[in-house]
Design a protein around this motif. Structure first.
Motif, mmCIF file in Angstrom:
data_model
loop_
_atom_site.group_PDB
_atom_site.id
_atom_site.type_symbol
_atom_site.label_atom_id
_atom_site.label_comp_id
_atom_site.label_asym_id
_atom_site.label_seq_id
_atom_site.Cartn_x
_atom_site.Cartn_y
_atom_site.Cartn_z
ATOM 1 N N SER A 63 -0.547 5.551 -4.676
ATOM 2 C CA SER A 63 -1.211 5.456 -5.490
ATOM 3 C C SER A 63 -2.149 4.000 -5.420
ATOM 4 O O SER A 63 -3.436 4.125 -6.194
ATOM 5 N N THR A 64 -1.767 3.112 -4.421
ATOM 6 C CA THR A 64 -3.068 2.257 -4.127
ATOM 7 C C THR A 64 -4.002 2.656 -3.349
ATOM 8 O O THR A 64 -5.128 2.665 -3.754
ATOM 9 N N VAL A 65 -3.666 4.046 -2.483
ATOM 10 C CA VAL A 65 -4.279 4.882 -2.002
ATOM 11 C C VAL A 65 -6.132 4.972 -2.850
ATOM 12 O O VAL A 65 -6.371 4.950 -3.041
ATOM 13 N N ARG A 66 -5.465 5.937 -3.472
ATOM 14 C CA ARG A 66 -5.770 6.546 -5.457
ATOM 15 C C ARG A 66 -6.529 6.092 -5.557
ATOM 16 O O ARG A 66 -7.740 5.952 -5.863
ATOM 17 N N ARG A 67 -6.243 4.617 -5.959
ATOM 18 C CA ARG A 67 -6.754 3.454 -6.942
ATOM 19 C C ARG A 67 -7.879 2.885 -5.845
ATOM 20 O O ARG A 67 -9.020 2.501 -6.674
ATOM 21 N N VAL A 68 -7.389 2.979 -4.398
ATOM 22 C CA VAL A 68 -8.896 2.021 -3.999
ATOM 23 C C VAL A 68 -9.958 3.178 -3.591
ATOM 24 O O VAL A 68 -11.135 2.919 -3.828
ATOM 25 N N ARG A 69 -9.280 4.290 -3.589
ATOM 26 C CA ARG A 69 -10.278 5.554 -3.758
ATOM 27 C C ARG A 69 -11.187 5.642 -4.934
ATOM 28 O O ARG A 69 -12.139 5.765 -4.580
ATOM 29 N N SER A 70 -10.781 5.389 -5.531
ATOM 30 C CA SER A 70 -11.500 6.009 -7.085
ATOM 31 C C SER A 70 -12.467 4.475 -7.390
ATOM 32 O O SER A 70 -13.515 4.885 -8.135
ATOM 33 N N SER A 71 -11.773 3.241 -7.308
ATOM 34 C CA SER A 71 -12.147 2.094 -7.208
ATOM 35 C C SER A 71 -13.378 1.782 -6.661
ATOM 36 O O SER A 71 -14.833 1.642 -6.800
ATOM 37 N N LYS A 94 -13.585 1.932 12.693
ATOM 38 C CA LYS A 94 -14.477 2.018 11.563
ATOM 39 C C LYS A 94 -14.187 1.817 10.519
ATOM 40 O O LYS A 94 -15.045 0.594 9.979
ATOM 41 N N LEU A 95 -12.596 1.554 9.838
ATOM 42 C CA LEU A 95 -12.545 0.934 8.805
ATOM 43 C C LEU A 95 -12.469 -0.435 8.744
ATOM 44 O O LEU A 95 -12.948 -0.964 8.129
ATOM 45 N N LEU A 96 -12.151 -0.540 9.470
ATOM 46 C CA LEU A 96 -11.541 -1.981 9.814
ATOM 47 C C LEU A 96 -12.746 -3.386 10.532
ATOM 48 O O LEU A 96 -13.420 -3.532 9.833
ATOM 49 N N GLY A 97 -13.952 -1.613 11.284
ATOM 50 C CA GLY A 97 -15.217 -2.776 11.138
ATOM 51 C C GLY A 97 -16.053 -2.972 10.044
ATOM 52 O O GLY A 97 -16.874 -3.805 9.878
ATOM 53 N N ARG A 98 -15.743 -1.835 9.295
ATOM 54 C CA ARG A 98 -16.624 -1.319 7.725
ATOM 55 C C ARG A 98 -16.005 -2.959 7.245
ATOM 56 O O ARG A 98 -17.205 -3.627 6.387
ATOM 57 N N ALA A 151 -14.493 3.708 -3.461
ATOM 58 C CA ALA A 151 -14.645 5.012 -2.360
ATOM 59 C C ALA A 151 -15.037 4.524 -0.886
ATOM 60 O O ALA A 151 -15.195 4.762 -0.386
ATOM 61 N N VAL A 152 -13.312 3.459 -0.935
ATOM 62 C CA VAL A 152 -13.092 4.091 0.264
ATOM 63 C C VAL A 152 -11.932 4.670 0.351
ATOM 64 O O VAL A 152 -10.780 4.496 0.296
ATOM 65 N N ASP A 153 -11.746 5.117 1.797
ATOM 66 C CA ASP A 153 -10.425 6.174 1.940
ATOM 67 C C ASP A 153 -8.997 5.472 2.769
ATOM 68 O O ASP A 153 -9.767 5.303 4.227
ATOM 69 N N LEU A 154 -8.433 4.421 2.436
ATOM 70 C CA LEU A 154 -7.472 3.388 3.108
ATOM 71 C C LEU A 154 -6.776 4.572 4.366
ATOM 72 O O LEU A 154 -6.150 4.592 5.073
ATOM 73 N N LEU A 155 -6.669 5.745 3.986
ATOM 74 C CA LEU A 155 -6.706 7.167 5.001
ATOM 75 C C LEU A 155 -7.395 7.119 6.701
ATOM 76 O O LEU A 155 -6.447 8.124 7.416
ATOM 77 N N GLU A 156 -8.580 6.548 6.507
ATOM 78 C CA GLU A 156 -9.077 7.075 7.214
ATOM 79 C C GLU A 156 -8.505 6.162 8.660
ATOM 80 O O GLU A 156 -9.080 6.285 10.236
ATOM 81 N N ILE A 211 1.054 -1.204 -0.363
ATOM 82 C CA ILE A 211 -0.097 0.385 -0.007
ATOM 83 C C ILE A 211 0.432 1.143 -0.172
ATOM 84 O O ILE A 211 2.038 1.579 0.446
ATOM 85 N N ASP A 212 0.735 2.015 -0.990
ATOM 86 C CA ASP A 212 1.545 3.170 -1.213
ATOM 87 C C ASP A 212 0.134 4.527 -1.466
ATOM 88 O O ASP A 212 -0.882 3.704 -1.714
#
Length: 65
Positions: free
Chosen positions: A19-27, A41-45, A29-34, A16-17
């Motif tokens: 570009s991975t964060v951006r790819r996940v966000r655009s694909s 919250k993110l792990l629970g989701r 709609a999950v923001d790994l930076l949360e 996870i770098d």
């Protein structure tokens, strides 16, 4: 480096770098930076939504697929 194996014994690297964060966000709609603000919250989701977790892993490992 984190990795996991699938049922066929293939090894998948989880990298996870930015570009991975951006790819996940655009694909997905999950923001790994949360995870930096409220990781529970993110792990629970992801725990509650298996389909989202699988899709997330696919997007992260897409270059290896």
């Amino acid at each position: 480096m984190p990795k996991f194996c699938d049922n066929l014994g293939r090894e998948w690297r989880v990298e996870i770098d930015y570009s991975t964060v951006r790819r996940v966000r655009s694909s997905l709609a999950v923001d790994l930076l949360e995870v930096l603000d409220d990781g529970a919250k993110l792990l629970g989701r992801l725990y509650e939504d298996l389909e989202l977790l699988v899709n997330l892993l696919y997007v992260i490992c897409a270059d290896q697929a």
